[in-house]
Design a protein around this motif. Structure first.
Motif, PDB file in Angstrom:
ATOM      1  N   PHE A   1       1.198  -1.233   0.499  1.00  0.00           N
ATOM      2  CA  PHE A   1      -0.154   0.145  -0.249  1.00  0.00           C
ATOM      3  C   PHE A   1       1.382   1.420  -0.018  1.00  0.00           C
TER       4      PHE A   1
ATOM      5  N   GLU B   1      -4.486  10.628  -4.073  1.00  0.00           N
ATOM      6  CA  GLU B   1      -4.938  10.179  -2.900  1.00  0.00           C
ATOM      7  C   GLU B   1      -5.227   8.630  -3.102  1.00  0.00           C
ATOM      8  N   LYS B   2      -4.916   7.791  -1.724  1.00  0.00           N
ATOM      9  CA  LYS B   2      -5.014   6.565  -1.668  1.00  0.00           C
ATOM     10  C   LYS B   2      -5.982   6.216  -0.511  1.00  0.00           C
ATOM     11  N   SER B   3      -6.799   4.909  -0.385  1.00  0.00           N
ATOM     12  CA  SER B   3      -7.199   4.690   0.504  1.00  0.00           C
ATOM     13  C   SER B   3      -7.000   3.619   1.126  1.00  0.00           C
ATOM     14  N   LEU B   4      -6.373   2.548   2.913  1.00  0.00           N
ATOM     15  CA  LEU B   4      -6.060   1.560   2.572  1.00  0.00           C
ATOM     16  C   LEU B   4      -7.481   1.018   3.412  1.00  0.00           C
ATOM     17  N   HIS B   5      -8.292  -0.197   3.398  1.00  0.00           N
ATOM     18  CA  HIS B   5      -8.974  -1.066   4.055  1.00  0.00           C
ATOM     19  C   HIS B   5      -8.471  -2.186   4.549  1.00  0.00           C
TER      20      HIS B   5
END
Lengths: 255, 255
Positions: free
Chosen positions: A211, A218-222
């Motif tokens: 990640f 713009e990056k999202s980790l779930h």
């Protein structure tokens, strides 16, 4: 450039399903079943290891995007998967994976190596498929294109997206950084990335390292509790909303 | 037990806003503006440091839950915040925080210490407020109750939820593990937790350590690129969907 040939067609609950080939690559295109739909964004998906283009995870995600967002969704069988022949190399790698699994040895090194091999074959196939799909009037060359692939889909998708400027948003997850981190550093589009906090194959450090490697502003980790195969269903809803935000269009209703 | 006194009432766009007091604690209750709404789940929220119960972040989140899910939402001013008097201790701690900030020193140690002090005061206030709210016929004692607090709201919420069995789902995030991790280990309800990957105050290791501490079987971590104050708006939508899943009810429409 290979042209796209449709080989079968069916429809259910507002979703049109068309099998196609591009050269000798078999694929499926899901679309809104409405003659007035006009041009719509496309999401390319890649299936997981050992699965195929019409695995329920693929058709389920497609339904979210097609009926929820009005998008087109396409998947092709990876080399050695689905309707495609296995080579002696495929058979040997799969046997080695099963041997390691039965012996309680780590699967990571084998999966990383074999998925890298498959990705080298699959990346040009995905490019040819995208070329052919963009030749369809309902898709065209000027609309936004997303990519969605988890597990082996990430092993294929990261090198594909790193060298494919037509992809404008991507959902990845659940893979090792060994081969992919260097390629992820070339990716700057918005991404959403899934990992499992209790993954028995991919350590937290490995998942977080991949990640972290993406150069995207713009990056999202779930992250979710649970093992490798316990990725919650609501992450598919989240990915569909991510594409709705980034590819335009769409109202999603969630119960 | 203190009773709840309503002191003001207004309504806009389908949301009823009622100011209240419980003893000397000022709060606000937002509810669906529909006489036939009947009983509905309640979400208690806690505001961030330096803010107050009607900060736009609070009323914006309330609107998602009230008009999107049909829930009640309540917030009270934390000690020393909003309509409540500051003590000499509050003034000294705030001055010390501003001094550290101006000097470029870490804010964490001061925020952790001061928020812990405020949480010790606020936890019994939240319990008294919940007691009083459950006395209202539209809420009642048998419905599900959620908690949503980020930043200082997490400093208050983690010790509150750890000792409050009436809370059945919670959204936390963006705080240090120093004081809170031990209390988080007592929490087993589903949680969603937000952290910022480029937080200039809370390191990745600290943020991940607090998430890791929760004993919840079902927990989700949402990491986004960006600094401390850049938590994306879509995380509020995500939190509302989390409460819709866990407190029952509700159809949410996202554009």
């Amino acid at each position: 450039m290979y042209s796209l040939q449709f080989t079968a067609e069916s429809s259910s609950d507002g979703m049109l399903e068309r099998d196609f080939t591009v050269g000798d690559i078999p694929g499926v295109l899901w679309s809104p079943d409405s003659p007035a739909a006009g041009r719509a964004p496309l999401v390319l998906m890649a299936h997981g290891g050992g699965n195929h283009k019409k695995h329920p995870a693929m058709s389920g995600r497609a339904r979210l995007l097609v009926t929820g967002c009005g998008f087109h969704v396409a998947v092709v069988d990876a080399p050695g998967h689905g309707d495609r022949p296995r080579t002696a190399h495929d058979e040997a790698e799969i046997a080695e994976l099963f041997r390691a699994r039965a012996a309680g040895e780590p699967e990571g090194p084998i999966v990383v190596r074999y998925n890298d091999h498959l990705a080298n074959l699959a990346v040009p196939e995905y490019r040819a498929t995208l070329d052919a799909l963009q030749g369809l009037p309902a898709i065209g060359t000027d609309g936004p294109v997303g990519f969605w692939g988890i597990n082996m889909g990430t092993a294929v998708g990261v090198p594909f997206v790193a060298t494919e400027p037509r992809i404008t948003a991507a959902v990845f997850g659940q893979h090792w950084p060994d081969v992919l981190a260097e390629k992820a550093k070339q990716i700057t589009i918005p991404i959403e990335f899934d990992l499992q906090w209790d993954d028995e194959h991919i350590s937290r450090e490995e998942g977080l390292a991949l990640f972290d490697a993406f150069a995207s502003k713009e990056k999202s980790l779930h992250v979710n509790s649970g093992k490798h195969k316990e990725l919650p269903r609501f992450e598919a809803d989240s990915a569909a909303r991510f594409f709705a935000r980034h590819l335009g269009r769409a109202t999603i209703t969630t119960a």
